[in-house]
Design a protein around this motif. Structure first.
Motif, PDB file in Angstrom:
ATOM      1  N   ASP A  54     -20.398 -17.419  33.019  1.00 35.22           N
ATOM      2  CA  ASP A  54     -19.098 -16.767  33.222  1.00 35.22           C
ATOM      3  C   ASP A  54     -18.096 -17.178  32.155  1.00 35.22           C
ATOM      4  OD1 ASP A  54     -18.932 -14.959  35.300  1.00 35.22           O
ATOM      5  OD2 ASP A  54     -18.738 -16.509  36.845  1.00 35.22           O
ATOM      6  N   HIS A  55     -17.294 -16.236  31.697  1.00 33.87           N
ATOM      7  CA  HIS A  55     -16.209 -16.543  30.760  1.00 33.87           C
ATOM      8  C   HIS A  55     -15.312 -15.320  30.680  1.00 33.87           C
ATOM      9  CE1 HIS A  55     -18.020 -13.980  27.582  1.00 33.87           C
ATOM     10  NE2 HIS A  55     -19.119 -14.293  28.239  1.00 33.87           N
ATOM     11  N   ASP A  56     -14.065 -15.524  30.287  1.00 35.43           N
ATOM     12  CA  ASP A  56     -13.169 -14.382  30.094  1.00 35.43           C
ATOM     13  C   ASP A  56     -12.140 -14.704  29.022  1.00 35.43           C
ATOM     14  OD1 ASP A  56     -11.924 -11.994  30.295  1.00 35.43           O
ATOM     15  OD2 ASP A  56     -11.141 -12.249  32.315  1.00 35.43           O
ATOM     16  N   CYS A  57     -11.063 -15.428  29.382  1.00 34.80           N
ATOM     17  CA  CYS A  57      -9.964 -15.624  28.412  1.00 34.80           C
ATOM     18  C   CYS A  57     -10.340 -16.531  27.252  1.00 34.80           C
ATOM     19  CB  CYS A  57      -8.737 -16.187  29.132  1.00 34.80           C
ATOM     20  SG  CYS A  57      -8.914 -17.912  29.650  1.00 34.80           S
ATOM     21  N   ARG A  58     -11.166 -17.507  27.503  1.00 35.14           N
ATOM     22  CA  ARG A  58     -11.517 -18.557  26.529  1.00 35.14           C
ATOM     23  C   ARG A  58     -10.282 -19.277  25.999  1.00 35.14           C
ATOM     24  NH1 ARG A  58     -17.221 -17.544  23.655  1.00 35.14           N
ATOM     25  NH2 ARG A  58     -18.199 -16.371  25.321  1.00 35.14           N
ATOM     26  N   GLU A  59      -9.263 -19.365  26.838  1.00 32.56           N
ATOM     27  CA  GLU A  59      -8.018 -20.058  26.459  1.00 32.56           C
ATOM     28  C   GLU A  59      -7.556 -21.017  27.552  1.00 32.56           C
ATOM     29  OE1 GLU A  59      -5.043 -17.205  25.491  1.00 32.56           O
ATOM     30  OE2 GLU A  59      -6.089 -16.483  23.715  1.00 32.56           O
ATOM     31  N   GLY A  60      -8.406 -21.309  28.512  1.00 35.72           N
ATOM     32  CA  GLY A  60      -8.019 -22.235  29.581  1.00 35.72           C
ATOM     33  C   GLY A  60      -7.079 -21.632  30.607  1.00 35.72           C
ATOM     34  N   ILE A  61      -7.057 -20.296  30.712  1.00 36.24           N
ATOM     35  CA  ILE A  61      -6.089 -19.641  31.595  1.00 36.24           C
ATOM     36  C   ILE A  61      -6.741 -19.012  32.830  1.00 36.24           C
ATOM     37  CG2 ILE A  61      -4.370 -17.774  31.751  1.00 36.24           C
ATOM     38  CD1 ILE A  61      -4.011 -18.147  28.670  1.00 36.24           C
ATOM     39  N   CYS A  62      -7.877 -18.345  32.633  1.00 33.84           N
ATOM     40  CA  CYS A  62      -8.402 -17.502  33.720  1.00 33.84           C
ATOM     41  C   CYS A  62      -9.241 -18.245  34.758  1.00 33.84           C
ATOM     42  CB  CYS A  62      -9.221 -16.361  33.137  1.00 33.84           C
ATOM     43  SG  CYS A  62     -10.825 -16.870  32.476  1.00 33.84           S
ATOM     44  N   GLY A  63      -9.813 -19.376  34.391  1.00 31.74           N
ATOM     45  CA  GLY A  63     -10.629 -20.144  35.345  1.00 31.74           C
ATOM     46  C   GLY A  63     -12.062 -19.651  35.483  1.00 31.74           C
ATOM     47  N   MET A  64     -12.491 -18.749  34.612  1.00 33.70           N
ATOM     48  CA  MET A  64     -13.836 -18.180  34.750  1.00 33.70           C
ATOM     49  C   MET A  64     -14.954 -19.131  34.298  1.00 33.70           C
ATOM     50  SD  MET A  64     -14.020 -15.280  36.191  1.00 33.70           S
ATOM     51  CE  MET A  64     -15.491 -14.417  35.682  1.00 33.70           C
ATOM     52  N   CYS A  65     -14.734 -19.833  33.199  1.00 33.12           N
ATOM     53  CA  CYS A  65     -15.813 -20.669  32.659  1.00 33.12           C
ATOM     54  C   CYS A  65     -16.101 -21.792  33.652  1.00 33.12           C
ATOM     55  CB  CYS A  65     -15.438 -21.223  31.286  1.00 33.12           C
ATOM     56  SG  CYS A  65     -13.889 -22.119  31.242  1.00 33.12           S
ATOM     57  N   SER A  66     -17.326 -21.955  34.028  1.00 30.88           N
ATOM     58  CA  SER A  66     -17.616 -22.855  35.154  1.00 30.88           C
ATOM     59  C   SER A  66     -18.976 -23.502  34.964  1.00 30.88           C
ATOM     60  CB  SER A  66     -17.598 -22.047  36.446  1.00 30.88           C
ATOM     61  OG  SER A  66     -18.366 -20.868  36.312  1.00 30.88           O
ATOM     62  N   THR A  80      -9.641 -30.497  30.587  1.00 25.49           N
ATOM     63  CA  THR A  80     -10.124 -29.473  29.647  1.00 25.49           C
ATOM     64  C   THR A  80     -11.076 -28.525  30.361  1.00 25.49           C
ATOM     65  OG1 THR A  80     -10.021 -31.124  27.887  1.00 25.49           O
ATOM     66  CG2 THR A  80     -11.332 -29.170  27.427  1.00 25.49           C
ATOM     67  N   THR A  81     -10.876 -27.235  30.166  1.00 22.44           N
ATOM     68  CA  THR A  81     -11.842 -26.268  30.686  1.00 22.44           C
ATOM     69  C   THR A  81     -13.041 -26.213  29.721  1.00 22.44           C
ATOM     70  OG1 THR A  81     -10.684 -24.534  29.499  1.00 22.44           O
ATOM     71  CG2 THR A  81     -10.116 -24.807  31.827  1.00 22.44           C
ATOM     72  N   THR A  82     -14.143 -25.635  30.190  1.00 21.84           N
ATOM     73  CA  THR A  82     -15.332 -25.556  29.327  1.00 21.84           C
ATOM     74  C   THR A  82     -15.036 -24.778  28.050  1.00 21.84           C
ATOM     75  OG1 THR A  82     -16.796 -25.690  31.234  1.00 21.84           O
ATOM     76  CG2 THR A  82     -17.726 -24.760  29.236  1.00 21.84           C
ATOM     77  N   CYS A  83     -14.230 -23.712  28.165  1.00 22.70           N
ATOM     78  CA  CYS A  83     -13.947 -22.899  26.972  1.00 22.70           C
ATOM     79  C   CYS A  83     -13.102 -23.652  25.940  1.00 22.70           C
ATOM     80  CB  CYS A  83     -13.274 -21.586  27.363  1.00 22.70           C
ATOM     81  SG  CYS A  83     -11.722 -21.790  28.248  1.00 22.70           S
ATOM     82  N   GLN A  84     -12.426 -24.716  26.381  1.00 21.94           N
ATOM     83  CA  GLN A  84     -11.593 -25.494  25.444  1.00 21.94           C
ATOM     84  C   GLN A  84     -12.336 -26.731  24.916  1.00 21.94           C
ATOM     85  OE1 GLN A  84      -8.465 -25.935  28.431  1.00 21.94           O
ATOM     86  NE2 GLN A  84      -7.036 -25.039  26.984  1.00 21.94           N
ATOM     87  N   CYS A 158      -2.846 -24.286  39.069  1.00 20.89           N
ATOM     88  CA  CYS A 158      -4.253 -24.127  39.487  1.00 20.89           C
ATOM     89  C   CYS A 158      -4.771 -22.765  39.020  1.00 20.89           C
ATOM     90  CB  CYS A 158      -4.356 -24.237  41.010  1.00 20.89           C
ATOM     91  SG  CYS A 158      -5.978 -23.736  41.653  1.00 20.89           S
ATOM     92  N   ILE A 159      -5.896 -22.779  38.292  1.00 12.45           N
ATOM     93  CA  ILE A 159      -6.463 -21.520  37.779  1.00 12.45           C
ATOM     94  C   ILE A 159      -7.650 -21.062  38.629  1.00 12.45           C
ATOM     95  CG2 ILE A 159      -5.661 -21.759  35.395  1.00 12.45           C
ATOM     96  CD1 ILE A 159      -8.419 -22.943  34.663  1.00 12.45           C
ATOM     97  N   GLY A 160      -7.911 -21.745  39.733  1.00 10.42           N
ATOM     98  CA  GLY A 160      -8.967 -21.306  40.655  1.00 10.42           C
ATOM     99  C   GLY A 160     -10.359 -21.335  40.049  1.00 10.42           C
TER     100      GLY A 160
HETATM  101  S1  FES Z   1     -12.767 -18.669  30.011  1.00  7.75           S
HETATM  102 FE1  FES Z   1     -10.774 -18.539  30.920  1.00  7.75          FE
HETATM  103  S2  FES Z   1     -10.387 -20.603  31.465  1.00  7.75           S
HETATM  104 FE2  FES Z   1     -12.253 -20.740  30.364  1.00  7.75          FE
END
Ligand code: FES
Length: 247
Positions: A54-66, A80-84, A158-160
């Motif tokens: 999963d991924h979407d914004c790749r900016e630490g905003i959407c909470g998708m990367c898990s 740090t989120t995975t995308c960061q 919280c980005i869920g």
């Molecule tokens: S892809 Fe959106 S927070 Fe990581």
């Protein structure tokens, strides 16, 4: 840098799944998700099924990367989120284990992708705010004490993503639920449904198979937004008041 990736592959919800090793060569400037992109391009070129993640914004905003990386949600870097996360945080020759969030309430869909719609159902159970807010008022027309505003903003970060659930030995979503309850319950517009909201959200939390909170604190440590454990104290206080009010 040359790395060995041990990635969880699972064809679907009913497949047993298992770890599969892949060798990759990647620049230390690449992000973790870019490294997976490179691997997937290669797999696709070789006629193999790419790794689902999963991924979407790749900016630490959407909470998708898990991703659970070497046993830690979002990997070794704090806040740090995975995308960061960047590959320079690893050493040449490392073996990195990549797994999906593990929790009863987050069933695996495929490979590293889990179904996190249980979070949406907790939010839905909280309902909506009935106070008619109309057009945006002048900023100071509704006074909010500064400490309350600051704490509400902190909770609203919280980005869920669900890292709190993945880190918790009980699979509890208490940090997530408490963050949502705190950011609404501290502001004037959130008052009319404050106590019914906490009771309904928590009831849904339990029904969905999330575990109870035993204050291990793993959730806060894994949270990429560093939501403090204090929000859980606020949830418990509101829950007590809700019980006293008969809701
Ligand atoms: S892809 Fe959106 S927070 Fe990581």
């Amino acid at each position: 840098m040359k790395l060995t990736l041990r990635i969880w592959r699972q064809r679907g919800p009913r497949d047993n799944g298992g770890l599969v090793d892949y060798q990759v060569e990647i620049s230390s400037d690449a992000s973790f998700l870019e490294m997976l992109d490179v691997l997937n391009e290669r797999l696709t070129g070789e006629g193999e099924e790419p790794v689902a993640f999963d991924h979407d914004c790749r900016e630490g905003i959407c909470g998708m990367c898990s991703l659970v990386i070497d046993g830690t949600p979002h990997g070794p870097e704090k806040a740090t989120t995975t995308c960061q996360l960047h590959m320079r945080k690893f050493a040449d020759g490392d073996t990195i284990t990549v797994e999906p969030w593990r929790a009863k309430a987050f069933p695996v869909v495929k490979d590293l992708v889990v179904d996190r719609s249980a979070f949406d159902r907790i939010i839905q159970a909280g309902g909506y705010i009935t106070a008619p807010t109309g057009a945006a008022p002048e900023a100071h027309s509704v006074p909010v004490p500064k400490p309350d505003a600051d704490f509400a903003f902190q909770a609203a970060e919280c980005i869920g993503c669900g890292a709190c659930v993945a880190a918790c030995p009980n699979g509890s979503a208490m940090l997530f639920t408490a963050a949502k309850i705190t950011h609404l319950g501290l502001l004037p517009q959130g008052q009319p449904e404050r106590y019914s909201r906490v009771a309904d959200m928590l009831e849904t939390h339990d029904e969905l198979g999330f575990g109870g909170c035993t204050n291990t604190g793993e959730c806060t440590l894994a949270c990429p937004k560093e939501i403090p454990q204090d929000v859980i104290g606020r949830l418990n206080k509101d829950l007590l008041r809700a019980a006293k009010k008969g809701r």
